[in-house]
Design a protein around this motif. Structure first.
Motif, mmCIF file in Angstrom:
data_model
loop_
_atom_site.group_PDB
_atom_site.id
_atom_site.type_symbol
_atom_site.label_atom_id
_atom_site.label_comp_id
_atom_site.label_asym_id
_atom_site.label_seq_id
_atom_site.Cartn_x
_atom_site.Cartn_y
_atom_site.Cartn_z
ATOM 1 N N PHE A 153 6.308 -1.324 7.929
ATOM 2 C CA PHE A 153 5.709 0.013 7.873
ATOM 3 C C PHE A 153 6.803 1.060 7.958
ATOM 4 O O PHE A 153 7.744 0.928 8.750
ATOM 5 N N ARG A 174 -0.673 9.838 -1.172
ATOM 6 C CA ARG A 174 -0.260 11.141 -1.710
ATOM 7 C C ARG A 174 0.690 11.007 -2.888
ATOM 8 O O ARG A 174 0.844 11.938 -3.669
ATOM 9 N N ARG A 178 -6.166 4.903 5.977
ATOM 10 C CA ARG A 178 -6.272 4.248 7.277
ATOM 11 C C ARG A 178 -7.064 2.932 7.222
ATOM 12 O O ARG A 178 -6.641 1.926 7.793
ATOM 13 N N ASN A 211 16.714 8.397 15.263
ATOM 14 C CA ASN A 211 16.947 7.897 13.908
ATOM 15 C C ASN A 211 18.400 8.082 13.487
ATOM 16 O O ASN A 211 19.056 7.156 13.045
ATOM 17 N N PHE A 214 18.637 -0.607 7.629
ATOM 18 C CA PHE A 214 18.255 0.780 7.901
ATOM 19 C C PHE A 214 17.766 0.801 9.337
ATOM 20 O O PHE A 214 16.660 0.390 9.647
ATOM 21 N N LYS A 274 0.855 -1.194 0.000
ATOM 22 C CA LYS A 274 0.000 0.000 0.000
ATOM 23 C C LYS A 274 0.883 1.233 0.000
ATOM 24 O O LYS A 274 1.477 1.595 1.005
ATOM 25 N N GLN A 309 9.226 1.666 11.044
ATOM 26 C CA GLN A 309 10.153 2.800 11.122
ATOM 27 C C GLN A 309 9.335 4.079 11.270
ATOM 28 O O GLN A 309 8.370 4.273 10.536
ATOM 29 N N GLY A 310 9.725 4.913 12.238
ATOM 30 C CA GLY A 310 8.940 6.108 12.553
ATOM 31 C C GLY A 310 9.662 7.390 12.205
ATOM 32 O O GLY A 310 10.571 7.425 11.374
ATOM 33 N N PHE A 313 9.754 18.288 9.626
ATOM 34 C CA PHE A 313 9.632 17.700 8.287
ATOM 35 C C PHE A 313 9.466 18.779 7.222
ATOM 36 O O PHE A 313 8.575 18.741 6.370
HETATM 37 P P1 NAD Z 1 2.243 8.866 7.696
HETATM 38 O O1 NAD Z 1 2.467 8.210 8.994
HETATM 39 O O2 NAD Z 1 1.240 9.964 7.601
HETATM 40 O O3 NAD Z 1 1.784 7.770 6.592
HETATM 41 C C1 NAD Z 1 2.493 6.582 6.380
HETATM 42 C C2 NAD Z 1 1.523 5.515 5.883
HETATM 43 O O4 NAD Z 1 0.551 5.245 6.890
HETATM 44 C C3 NAD Z 1 0.751 5.932 4.637
HETATM 45 O O5 NAD Z 1 0.690 4.827 3.759
HETATM 46 C C4 NAD Z 1 -0.624 6.305 5.163
HETATM 47 O O6 NAD Z 1 -1.663 6.029 4.247
HETATM 48 C C5 NAD Z 1 -0.781 5.447 6.397
HETATM 49 N N1 NAD Z 1 -1.537 6.100 7.471
HETATM 50 C C6 NAD Z 1 -1.596 7.425 7.750
HETATM 51 N N2 NAD Z 1 -2.346 7.637 8.852
HETATM 52 C C7 NAD Z 1 -2.758 6.424 9.276
HETATM 53 C C8 NAD Z 1 -3.551 5.995 10.375
HETATM 54 N N3 NAD Z 1 -4.077 6.858 11.243
HETATM 55 N N4 NAD Z 1 -3.772 4.677 10.517
HETATM 56 C C9 NAD Z 1 -3.248 3.778 9.652
HETATM 57 N N5 NAD Z 1 -2.483 4.146 8.591
HETATM 58 C C10 NAD Z 1 -2.244 5.440 8.406
HETATM 59 O O7 NAD Z 1 3.677 9.343 7.179
HETATM 60 P P2 NAD Z 1 4.015 10.293 5.939
HETATM 61 O O8 NAD Z 1 3.587 11.683 6.250
HETATM 62 O O9 NAD Z 1 3.546 9.677 4.678
HETATM 63 O O10 NAD Z 1 5.621 10.195 5.928
HETATM 64 C C11 NAD Z 1 6.443 11.038 6.672
HETATM 65 C C12 NAD Z 1 6.864 10.402 7.965
HETATM 66 O O11 NAD Z 1 7.550 9.177 7.704
HETATM 67 C C13 NAD Z 1 7.850 11.256 8.753
HETATM 68 O O12 NAD Z 1 7.524 11.197 10.114
HETATM 69 C C14 NAD Z 1 9.190 10.595 8.476
HETATM 70 O O13 NAD Z 1 10.176 10.819 9.465
HETATM 71 C C15 NAD Z 1 8.786 9.175 8.420
HETATM 72 N N6 NAD Z 1 9.773 8.381 7.701
HETATM 73 C C16 NAD Z 1 10.591 7.568 8.425
HETATM 74 C C17 NAD Z 1 11.579 6.835 7.794
HETATM 75 C C18 NAD Z 1 12.511 5.962 8.573
HETATM 76 O O14 NAD Z 1 13.268 5.220 7.965
HETATM 77 N N7 NAD Z 1 12.495 5.998 9.893
HETATM 78 C C19 NAD Z 1 11.728 6.923 6.407
HETATM 79 C C20 NAD Z 1 10.860 7.755 5.694
HETATM 80 C C21 NAD Z 1 9.883 8.474 6.361
#
Ligand code: NAD
Length: 488
Positions: free
Chosen positions: A223, A177, A206, A409, A448, A173, A247-248, A383
């Motif tokens: 994730f 965006r 979601r 991180n 990673f 998935k 990963q967050g 960000f």
């Molecule tokens: P996000 O958490 O908004 O979304 C990530 C995924 O989760 C998407 O596919 C989205 O559809 C889904 N999602 C969003 N809200 C949800 C919910 N309430 N319940 C279930 N699924 C949900 O993240 P983003 O804005 O797309 O990406 C940016 C974030 O990702 C930043 O915090 C960045 O630091 C992090 N990131 C971390 C790494 C890493 O390696 N640690 C790498 C890239 C990005």
């Protein structure tokens, strides 16, 4: 404007979604496509297609399972420029950044081709009289991959090629965006001759994610996204008995010692903070200046921020827009909040206008100085292209800042001292450390990593960790009594 299709069981399928998300070119606000927010029934259909494909795929000889990956590598090279352009159009980063991202994606395909070696088990003969013991690795079944917006081409590849090489089937998935890049990649996967159902793609948000977390056929979840969602995904998938790696988010400190080289360090730190418009999980967000580093680096980082060329990523620029109008408003709001908390906005990127792209979601590079640590902005993941400068007296002060942060991180140190560097890499409690490197992005043959609020789980994406994550270990203790009557 096209409404995107799901790819389920080897067929492109229209979704009956009641809701859709628009995909924008963030540099122009032009709408590129419409993403269906697929309902639970369609996501379950994709999982079931993957489950049906699993028995035959897991029995496909390992050497055959990696052949589609060799073909995929060739196809990704052939479509490299087109894929990079697509990333720039839907995500906003510069073309050079998009190419760098696709290169990392391809490197993961290359490393996944080492599955015949990296999925091997081991054997001990004669653990007792006439008894041998062996460990074999077996695939898990259906694996779900949930990706964020900021690396539409690379992040799914931290998992996908390893999962299928190890004999699993996949439901991916992408972020709603930025769904266009992986939609293109699916066509390439089809062209590799991969059997139907081995890789499926569903669009959504979601509801789609929660369906994957709850579906009993999903065995593992990978994730990447923000920490709040990562926590949710980790807890819910684990409660359902699944293997999970999440990963967050991040808030990455870069420490600059007085003996760091001013020009090179400034360039590398500015690239880290403002590259990809600060929307990298490995972006520098705090520069911690030790002692005499204060004066020269305050000045040089201000100059580097103010002179960075911002615009449409397909033009000759150094930085593109942030992903959405909501993100632009959020980043500008955090800059205002920092100012009201006492920070000096010494380079102010708010209200940015790019000629010819007046509707784009631009925030120019911003420098915050004297931001109190008590301000929420000092601990929030922005960000966006915002770097706060902090001044400390010693490396201990800098390490304390790193280790008390909620995220873990990345942390980097710029210095000429091997002794300082050695201590730093040992004591900084983060997943990825850079020494005179501003974006410590692990190559595909390294995990990673991530620590504290930046990672939930144990095994990471990429390399050996990925093969361990996507296989279960089975141990066999084996005795063959001597036959009473020999048949031969
Ligand atoms: P996000 O958490 O908004 O979304 C990530 C995924 O989760 C998407 O596919 C989205 O559809 C889904 N999602 C969003 N809200 C949800 C919910 N309430 N319940 C279930 N699924 C949900 O993240 P983003 O804005 O797309 O990406 C940016 C974030 O990702 C930043 O915090 C960045 O630091 C992090 N990131 C971390 C790494 C890493 O390696 N640690 C790498 C890239 C990005």
């Amino acid at each position: 404007m096209s409404t995107l299709l799901n790819f389920i069981g080897g067929e492109w399928t229209a979704s009956n979604a009641a809701e859709h998300a628009l995909v924008y070119n963030p540099a122009s606000a032009e709408v590129l496509a419409n993403t269906p927010m697929s309902p639970a029934s369609e996501v379950a259909g994709a999982v079931e297609a993957a489950a049906r494909a699993f028995p035959a795929w897991r029995r496909t000889p390992l050497t055959e399972r990696i052949q589609p990956l060799f073909k995929l590598k060739t196809l990704l090279e052939e479509k490299f420029d087109e894929l990079a352009r697509t990333i720039t159009l839907e995500c906003g980063k510069t073309l050079a950044e998009s190419k760098g991202e696709m290169r990392r994606a391809i490197e993961n395909v290359e490393v996944a081709c080492s599955a015949p070696v990296l999925t091997q088990g081991y054997v001990s003969e004669d653990i007792a009289v006439g008894i041998d013991e062996l460990m074999i690795r077996q695939p898990l079944g259906v694996c779900a991959i949930i990706a964020p917006f900021n690396f539409p081409g690379m992040i799914p590849f931290w998992f996908l090629p390893y999962a299928i090489a190890a004999g699993n089937t996949v439901v991916l998935k992408p972020s709603e965006r930025v769904p266009l890049t992986m939609t293109m990649v699916m066509d390439l996967l089809v062209a590799t001759g991969l059997p139907k159902g081995v890789v499926n793609l569903v669009h959504g948000g979601r509801e789609a994610v929660d369906t994957l977390l709850d579906h009993p056929e999903v065995q593992a979840v990978s994730f990447v996204g923000s920490s709040n969602v990562a926590r949710h995904v980790y807890a819910r998938a684990a409660a359902n008995g699944k293997r999970v790696q999440c990963q967050g988010g991040a808030k990455n400190p870069i420490v600059i010692a007085p003996d760091a080289h001013v020009d090179t360090t400034t360039q590398v730190v500015a690239d880290s903070a403002f590259g990809c418009a600060g929307q990298r999980c490995l972006a520098a967000s705090m520069a911690v200046l030790i002692g005499d580093a204060r004066a020269p680096f305050r000045e040089s980082l201000r100059e580097a921020a103010a002179s960075r060329v911002t615009g449409f990523g397909l033009d000759a620029v150094q930085m593109g827009p942030v992903i959405s109008s909501g993100s632009q408003a959020r980043v500008e709001g955090l800059i205002a909040r920092a100012a009201s908390d006492g920070a000096t906005v010494s380079v102010d990127g708010r209200g940015a206008r790019v000629v010819g792209f007046e509707n784009g979601y631009f925030v120019k590079p911003t420098i915050l100085e004297s931001l109190p640590f008590a301000s929420e902005v000092a601990t929030t993941e922005i960000f966006g292209p915002v770097l706060s400068l902090h001044e400390v007296d010693t490396i201990d002060d800098a390490l304390a800042i790193i280790n008390r942060g909620q995220y873990g991180n990345m942390a980097c140190l710029f210095t000429s001292s091997g002794d300082l560097a050695r201590r730093f890499r040992s004591e900084a409690d983060v997943g990825n450390v850079g020494i005179n490197v501003g974006v410590a992005a692990p190559m595909a043959f390294f995990p990673f990593s991530g620590a504290r609020g930046s990672f939930f789980g144990d095994l990471h994406g990429q390399g050996r960790d990925a093969f361990e994550f996507f296989t279960k270990e089975k141990v066999i203790v084996e005795r063959w009594p001597r036959a009473v009557t020999r048949m031969f």
